[in-house]
Enzyme design. Structure first.
Site, PDB file in Angstrom:
ATOM      1  N   ILE A   1       0.878  -1.262  -0.190  1.00 57.86           N
ATOM      2  CA  ILE A   1      -0.012   0.147  -0.042  1.00 57.86           C
ATOM      3  C   ILE A   1       0.741   1.289  -0.037  1.00 57.86           C
ATOM      4  CG2 ILE A   1      -1.835   1.131   1.287  1.00 57.86           C
ATOM      5  CD1 ILE A   1      -2.649  -1.518   2.314  1.00 57.86           C
TER       6      ILE A   1
ATOM      7  N   ASP B   1      11.277   2.382   6.334  1.00 58.09           N
ATOM      8  CA  ASP B   1      10.699   0.809   6.276  1.00 58.09           C
ATOM      9  C   ASP B   1      12.330   0.224   6.480  1.00 58.09           C
ATOM     10  OD1 ASP B   1      10.226  -1.752   5.657  1.00 58.09           O
ATOM     11  OD2 ASP B   1       8.388  -0.895   4.417  1.00 58.09           O
TER      12      ASP B   1
ATOM     13  N   CYS C   1      -4.252   4.848   7.581  1.00 61.36           N
ATOM     14  CA  CYS C   1      -5.053   3.983   7.136  1.00 61.36           C
ATOM     15  C   CYS C   1      -4.626   2.549   7.263  1.00 61.36           C
ATOM     16  CB  CYS C   1      -5.369   4.372   5.781  1.00 61.36           C
ATOM     17  SG  CYS C   1      -6.268   5.957   5.439  1.00 61.36           S
TER      18      CYS C   1
ATOM     19  N   ARG D   1      -3.412   0.766  10.782  1.00 57.77           N
ATOM     20  CA  ARG D   1      -3.964   0.023  11.909  1.00 57.77           C
ATOM     21  C   ARG D   1      -4.148   1.061  13.281  1.00 57.77           C
ATOM     22  NH1 ARG D   1      -6.116  -2.610   9.734  1.00 57.77           N
ATOM     23  NH2 ARG D   1      -6.396  -4.978   9.393  1.00 57.77           N
TER      24      ARG D   1
ATOM     25  N   ASP E   1      -8.477   6.421   9.515  1.00 54.74           N
ATOM     26  CA  ASP E   1      -9.558   5.317   9.237  1.00 54.74           C
ATOM     27  C   ASP E   1      -9.530   4.243  10.251  1.00 54.74           C
ATOM     28  OD1 ASP E   1     -11.316   4.176   7.255  1.00 54.74           O
ATOM     29  OD2 ASP E   1      -9.619   2.679   6.763  1.00 54.74           O
TER      30      ASP E   1
ATOM     31  N   GLU F   1     -12.173  -0.631  17.962  1.00 55.11           N
ATOM     32  CA  GLU F   1     -13.283  -0.459  16.958  1.00 55.11           C
ATOM     33  C   GLU F   1     -14.421  -1.120  17.148  1.00 55.11           C
ATOM     34  OE1 GLU F   1     -11.353  -1.205  13.031  1.00 55.11           O
ATOM     35  OE2 GLU F   1      -9.937   0.267  13.157  1.00 55.11           O
TER      36      GLU F   1
ATOM     37  N   HIS G   1     -13.128   2.731   9.250  1.00 57.02           N
ATOM     38  CA  HIS G   1     -12.407   1.868   8.519  1.00 57.02           C
ATOM     39  C   HIS G   1     -12.981   1.109   7.440  1.00 57.02           C
ATOM     40  CE1 HIS G   1      -9.865  -1.955  10.065  1.00 57.02           C
ATOM     41  NE2 HIS G   1      -9.794  -1.897   8.605  1.00 57.02           N
ATOM     42  N   LEU G   2     -13.003   2.346   6.362  1.00 57.71           N
ATOM     43  CA  LEU G   2     -13.291   2.004   5.163  1.00 57.71           C
ATOM     44  C   LEU G   2     -12.341   1.836   3.880  1.00 57.71           C
ATOM     45  CD1 LEU G   2     -15.939   4.984   4.749  1.00 57.71           C
ATOM     46  CD2 LEU G   2     -16.575   2.524   5.097  1.00 57.71           C
ATOM     47  N   GLY G   3     -11.057   1.891   4.295  1.00 55.31           N
ATOM     48  CA  GLY G   3      -9.834   1.674   3.598  1.00 55.31           C
ATOM     49  C   GLY G   3     -10.141   0.630   2.525  1.00 55.31           C
ATOM     50  N   ALA G   4     -10.724  -0.600   3.026  1.00 57.78           N
ATOM     51  CA  ALA G   4     -10.807  -1.954   2.051  1.00 57.78           C
ATOM     52  C   ALA G   4     -12.227  -1.762   1.314  1.00 57.78           C
ATOM     53  CB  ALA G   4     -10.428  -2.962   2.656  1.00 57.78           C
TER      54      ALA G   4
HETATM   55  N1  LIG Z   1      -7.844   0.527   6.614  1.00 56.31           N
HETATM   56  C1  LIG Z   1      -7.806  -0.353   5.877  1.00 56.31           C
HETATM   57  O1  LIG Z   1      -9.085  -0.867   5.749  1.00 56.31           O
HETATM   58  C2  LIG Z   1      -6.798  -1.436   5.411  1.00 56.31           C
HETATM   59  C3  LIG Z   1      -5.825  -1.386   6.217  1.00 56.31           C
HETATM   60  N2  LIG Z   1      -4.571  -2.171   5.792  1.00 56.31           N
HETATM   61  C4  LIG Z   1      -3.508  -2.186   6.621  1.00 56.31           C
HETATM   62  O2  LIG Z   1      -2.418  -1.698   5.980  1.00 56.31           O
HETATM   63  C5  LIG Z   1      -1.255  -2.191   6.253  1.00 56.31           C
HETATM   64  C6  LIG Z   1      -0.081  -2.187   5.391  1.00 56.31           C
HETATM   65  O3  LIG Z   1      -0.796  -3.170   4.389  1.00 56.31           O
HETATM   66  P1  LIG Z   1       0.267  -3.765   3.104  1.00 56.31           P
HETATM   67  O4  LIG Z   1       0.946  -2.380   2.546  1.00 56.31           O
HETATM   68  O5  LIG Z   1      -0.506  -4.461   2.347  1.00 56.31           O
HETATM   69  O6  LIG Z   1       1.208  -4.610   3.977  1.00 56.31           O
HETATM   70  P2  LIG Z   1       2.709  -4.992   3.439  1.00 56.31           P
HETATM   71  O7  LIG Z   1       3.131  -6.257   4.392  1.00 56.31           O
HETATM   72  O8  LIG Z   1       2.787  -4.955   1.990  1.00 56.31           O
HETATM   73  O9  LIG Z   1       3.548  -3.647   4.097  1.00 56.31           O
HETATM   74  C7  LIG Z   1       3.911  -3.367   5.157  1.00 56.31           C
HETATM   75  C8  LIG Z   1       5.336  -2.531   5.314  1.00 56.31           C
HETATM   76  O10 LIG Z   1       5.608  -2.177   6.647  1.00 56.31           O
HETATM   77  C9  LIG Z   1       6.814  -2.698   6.800  1.00 56.31           C
HETATM   78  N3  LIG Z   1       7.071  -2.597   8.385  1.00 56.31           N
HETATM   79  C10 LIG Z   1       7.098  -3.503   9.350  1.00 56.31           C
HETATM   80  N4  LIG Z   1       7.366  -3.280  10.535  1.00 56.31           N
HETATM   81  C11 LIG Z   1       7.808  -1.849  10.290  1.00 56.31           C
HETATM   82  C12 LIG Z   1       8.466  -0.983  11.216  1.00 56.31           C
HETATM   83  N5  LIG Z   1       8.460  -0.987  12.581  1.00 56.31           N
HETATM   84  N6  LIG Z   1       8.830   0.257  10.744  1.00 56.31           N
HETATM   85  C13 LIG Z   1       8.533   0.696   9.438  1.00 56.31           C
HETATM   86  N7  LIG Z   1       8.058  -0.194   8.417  1.00 56.31           N
HETATM   87  C14 LIG Z   1       7.665  -1.322   9.016  1.00 56.31           C
HETATM   88  C15 LIG Z   1       7.382  -3.878   6.207  1.00 56.31           C
HETATM   89  O11 LIG Z   1       8.722  -3.936   5.969  1.00 56.31           O
HETATM   90  C16 LIG Z   1       6.450  -3.494   5.026  1.00 56.31           C
HETATM   91  O12 LIG Z   1       7.154  -3.081   3.887  1.00 56.31           O
HETATM   92  C17 LIG Z   1      -1.445  -3.222   7.355  1.00 56.31           C
HETATM   93  O13 LIG Z   1      -1.594  -3.009   8.796  1.00 56.31           O
HETATM   94  C18 LIG Z   1      -2.919  -3.542   6.899  1.00 56.31           C
HETATM   95  O14 LIG Z   1      -3.493  -4.363   7.765  1.00 56.31           O
HETATM   96  C19 LIG Z   1      -4.739  -3.081   4.662  1.00 56.31           C
HETATM   97  C20 LIG Z   1      -5.800  -2.835   3.899  1.00 56.31           C
HETATM   98  C21 LIG Z   1      -7.045  -1.955   4.228  1.00 56.31           C
HETATM   99  O1  LIG Z   2      -7.510  -5.762   4.998  1.00 54.32           O
HETATM  100  C1  LIG Z   2      -7.259  -4.974   6.121  1.00 54.32           C
HETATM  101  O2  LIG Z   2      -6.067  -5.093   6.858  1.00 54.32           O
HETATM  102  C2  LIG Z   2      -8.229  -4.130   6.465  1.00 54.32           C
HETATM  103  O3  LIG Z   2      -7.984  -3.438   7.450  1.00 54.32           O
HETATM  104  C3  LIG Z   2      -9.629  -4.246   5.782  1.00 54.32           C
HETATM  105  O4  LIG Z   2     -10.564  -4.447   7.037  1.00 54.32           O
HETATM  106  P1  LIG Z   2     -12.028  -4.665   6.385  1.00 54.32           P
HETATM  107  O5  LIG Z   2     -11.967  -6.180   5.932  1.00 54.32           O
HETATM  108  O6  LIG Z   2     -12.712  -3.867   5.812  1.00 54.32           O
HETATM  109  O7  LIG Z   2     -12.650  -5.073   7.784  1.00 54.32           O
END
Ligand SMILES: NC(=O)C1=CN([C@@H]2O[C@H](COP(=O)(O)OP(=O)(O)OC[C@H]3O[C@@H](n4cnc5c(N)ncnc54)[C@H](O)[C@@H]3O)[C@@H](O)[C@H]2O)C=CC1
Ligand SMILES: O=C(O)C(=O)COP(=O)(O)O
Length: 525
Positions: free
Chosen positions: A150, A169, A228, A230, A254, A259, A277-280
Site C-alpha cells: 500500500i 521502512d 489508514c 492500524r 480510518d 473499533e 475503517h473504510l480503507g478496503a
Molecule cells: N484501513 C484498511 O481498511 C486497510 C488497512 N490495511 C493495513 O495496512 C497495512 C499495510 O498493508 P500492506 O501494505 O498490504 O502490507 P505490506 O506487508 O505489503 O507492507 C507493510 C510494510 O511495513 C513494513 N514494516 C514492518 N514493520 C515496520 C516498522 N517497524 N517500521 C517501518 N516499517 C515497517 C514492512 O517492511 C512492509 O514493507 C497493514 O497494517 C494492513 O492491515 C490494509 C488494507 C486495508
Molecule cells: O485488510 C485489512 O487489513 C483491513 O483493514 C480491511 O478491513 P475490513 O476487511 O474492511 O474489515
C-alpha cells in the site's frame, strides 16, 4: 458436507465459491460468547476485521481447518493459537491494496482542501469560501512509513502529484526505494521534514504507539498525519492533545485503537477527518478479497494447499507441487525413524543431500517433523503446527546440507535420538518418483516402503533368513519382499521385510528369540 461460517459481511461471489464445497452460514455481528458456542460445528471461518478470533474462539473451534481473513491484517486473529492447533490462517495480501492506498490519498487531499467540512457547511445552507482556504500537496514532502504494497502505491501517486518523497521502512532495500523515487531516511528525519505523514505498517510490538508524544513533538506544527493502516499505531490520547493545542496541523484516521470507535475526544476536534475503517471498502476490493480467500478455503477443504497461508511459510501450491515427492519421502522417513527409535525423541537431525540440498528445504524439514510426530499425534499434526509441536516437546531439530551426490541425485538422511536409543534412515526417489529406503542404521538396503514392515538387526550367518521366514509363515504372515544389507560378510546385518499382513501380537518376542537376532522392529507406514 463441510460447514463454513462467514462472520463478517463479504461479497456474494465469495459465498458462491464456498457453496461449491460446503454449507455456508452467514452470521454477522455475533457476540463473542455466541461465536464460541457455535464455532465447534464449523470446518472453516471466513471473516474481515470485525470478528475477534481470540484464543478462546480458536480453542473452541475443534473442527476448524482454516481461518480465512478477507483482507490483509490478521491482527484480529490469534495466529499463534491457530498455529498450535494446526489451523491454517490465510489472507488476501493484495486484494485491497489499491483501495487502501486510494483511501489514504483521498484523506490526504481531503485534509488539504477541507472537503468534509466544506461539504457539511454548504449542506447547512452556507456559502463560506474564506474558511476553507486549502494548501497544495504539490512540492510538499510526503513521509511514507511502511513502504510495502500500500505504501508503495501511495508513494507512486504522491510522486505523480509532484510531492517529494521520504520513506521509512527498515525491511526495504535502497534499490526498491529508489525505484519508487523515495529517499529512505530514519524515522526522526521523516518526522521532522514531512508535511504529510502516511502510515502503512502492520500493528506489531515495534509499531504500537509509534506515533506518541515524543514523536509528535518532533513534527512540524503544520504536519498532517494519515493513518489508514492500524489503530494503536498512533497514541490517540497524545494525538488528540497535540491537535487540540494546534501543535500539529491535522489528522485523518480510518482505524482506531478500539473499533468501533466509542466515546473519544477525537470526535470533538475540528482539524481531524474520521472514517469508520473504510480503507478496503470498495466494490472492486471486496470482490478481490472474497474470491481470493474463498478459493483458498475451498482448496483447503478439498485437501489442497493454500496460496497465501500466513502460518505455513514457504509452502505455496507451486512449491508444494514441485516438492510433493520429496515431502512424501521426508514424511515417510520421519514416520519410519520415529518407530525405529520408539519412546521419547529428543533430537532429529535432517541431512539434505545432493539435489535436495539446493531445493527450498524448509517444507522438507517440516514434512520430516510431521512424519516423526505422526506416531504420537496422528492426524492432529500437520504442516501448520509440526514445527511448533516439536519445539513444545523439546525436540531439537538440526538441519544440515550436503551438496555432494551419493548414489542418488538427491537423498534425505534422518537420525533420531531418543530415550530408547538412536536410529537412522536414508531414503531417495527413483526417476519415476517412487521412494526407496536406501540405508538403515548405516546398513545399505534398497526397499520401497510398504504398509507393514519388519526390520531386524542380526548376525550375518547361514539359516537365519529361513528361520524368520518359517516363523512368519507359522503366524500366517505373507512376505511381499525381503532384503538383507550388510557391511562385511558374517558381520552384523539388517533385514528389511515388506509384509502383506500386519504382524500379530507376540510375534516380535518370538523373532528376538531366534539365535543371531539382536533386535527386531515392526513398522507401520
Ligand atoms: N484501513 C484498511 O481498511 C486497510 C488497512 N490495511 C493495513 O495496512 C497495512 C499495510 O498493508 P500492506 O501494505 O498490504 O502490507 P505490506 O506487508 O505489503 O507492507 C507493510 C510494510 O511495513 C513494513 N514494516 C514492518 N514493520 C515496520 C516498522 N517497524 N517500521 C517501518 N516499517 C515497517 C514492512 O517492511 C512492509 O514493507 C497493514 O497494517 C494492513 O492491515 C490494509 C488494507 C486495508
Ligand atoms: O485488510 C485489512 O487489513 C483491513 O483493514 C480491511 O478491513 P475490513 O476487511 O474492511 O474489515
Amino acid at each position: 458436507m463441510a460447514k463454513v461460517l462467514v462472520s463478517d459481511p463479504i461479497d456474494q461471489v465469495g459465498i458462491d465459491i464456498l457453496s461449491q464445497v460446503a454449507q455456508v452460514d452467514v452470521k454477522t455481528k455475533l457476540p463473542p460468547e455466541e461465536l464460541i458456542k457455535i464455532i465447534p460445528e464449523y470446518d472453516a471461518l471466513m471473516l474481515r476485521s470485525e470478528t475477534k478470533v481470540t484464543k478462546e474462539v480458536v480453542e473452541a473451534g475443534t473442527n476448524l481447518k482454516i481461518i480465512g481473513r478477507a483482507g490483509v491484517g490478521v491482527d484480529n486473529i490469534d495466529v499463534p493459537a491457530a498455529t498450535r492447533q494446526g489451523i491454517v490462517v490465510v489472507n488476501s495480501p493484495e486484494g485491497n491494496t489499491i483501495a487502501a492506498a486510494e483511501h489514504a490519498l483521498a484523506m490526504m487531499l481531503s485534509l488539504s482542501r477541507h472537503i468534509p467540512d466544506a461539504n457539511l457547511s454548504i449542506k447547512e445552507n452556507k456559502w463560506d469560501r474564506k474558511r476553507f482556504i486549502g494548501t497544495e500537496v504539490y512540492k510538499k514532502t510526503l513521509g511514507v512509513v511502511g513502504l510495502g504494497k500500500i505504501g508503495s502505491h501511495v508513494a507512486s501517486v504522491g510522486k505523480a502529484l509532484g510531492m517529494k518523497l521520504l520513506a521509512y521502512d527498515p525491511f526495504i532495500s535502497k534499490e526498491r526505494a529508489d525505484q519508487l523515487g523515495c529517499t529512505l531516511v530514519d524515522l526522526d528525519l521523516l518526522f521532522s521534514e514531512a508535511d504529510y505523514i502516511t502510515l502503512h505498517i502492520p500493528k506489531t510490538q515495534e509499531t504500537a504507539h509509534l506515533i506518541n508524544r515524543e514523536a509528535l513533538a518532533k513534527m512540524k506544527p503544520t504536519v498532517r498525519i494519515i493513518n489508514c493502516a492500524r489503530g494503536g499505531v498512533i497514541d490517540e490520547d497524545a494525538l488528540a492533545e497535540f491537535l487540540a493545542a494546534g501543535k500539529i496541523g491535522g489528522a485523518a484516521l480510518d482505524v482506531f485503537e478500539q473499533e468501533p470507535l466509542g466515546e473519544s475526544k477525537l470526535r470533538e476536534l475540528t482539524n481531524i477527518i474520521l472514517t469508520p475503517h473504510l480503507g478496503a471498502s470498495t466494490a472492486e476490493a471486496q470482490v478481490n478479497v472474497a474470491i481470493d480467500v474463498a478459493e483458498q478455503i475451498r482448496d483447503v477443504l478439498l485437501g489442497l494447499p493454500a496460496r497465501s497461508a500466513v502460518n505455513i511459510p514457504g509452502l505455496t501450491p507451486d512449491v508444494m507441487e514441485k516438492l510433493r515427492p520429496y515431502l512424501q519421502l521426508a514424511e515417510t522417513l520421519g514416520n519410519l525413524v520415529a518407530q525405529l527409535a520408539g519412546g521419547r525423541i529428543e533430537q532429529l537431525t535432517i541431512r539434505l543431500q545432493g539435489d535436495l540440498a539446493s531445493n527450498e528445504t524448509q517444507p522438507i524439514v517440516v514434512a520430516a517433523i510431521k512424519g516423526l510426530l505422526s506416531q504420537a499425534l496422528r492426524e492432529r499434526v500437520n504442516y501448520v503446527n509440526a514445527a511448533i509441536e516439536a519445539k513444545e516437546r523439546g525436540i531439537r531439530i538440526i538441519e544440515t546440507k550436503d551438496a555432494s551426490v551419493r548414489g542418488y541425485s538427491g537423498s534425505l538422511h534422518l537420525e533420531a535420538k531418543g530415550s530408547m536409543g538412536e536410529h537412522s534412515v536414508t531414503g531417495a526417489l527413483l526417476g519415476n518418483g517412487e521412494i526407496r529406503i536406501t540405508d538403515l542404521d548405516e546398513f545399505p538396503i534398497n526397499v520401497p516402503p510398504s504398509n507393514y514392515m519388519l526390520f531386524t538387526l542380526h548376525r550375518d550367518m547361514p539359516g537365519i533368513i529361513g528361520k524368520i521366514g518359517s516363523l512368519l509363515g507359522s503366524f500366517n504372515v505373507n512376505i511381499a519382499s525381503m532384503q538383507v544389507g550388510r557391511k562385511i560378510v558374517r558381520g552384523d546385518a539388517v533385514m528389511a521385510l515388506s509384509l502383506d499382513d500386519p504382524l500379530p501380537e507376540g510375534i516380535l518376542s518370538e523373532i528376538t528369540k531366534v539365535a543371531g537376532i539382536r533386535d527386531a522392529y515392526t513398522v507401520k507406514l
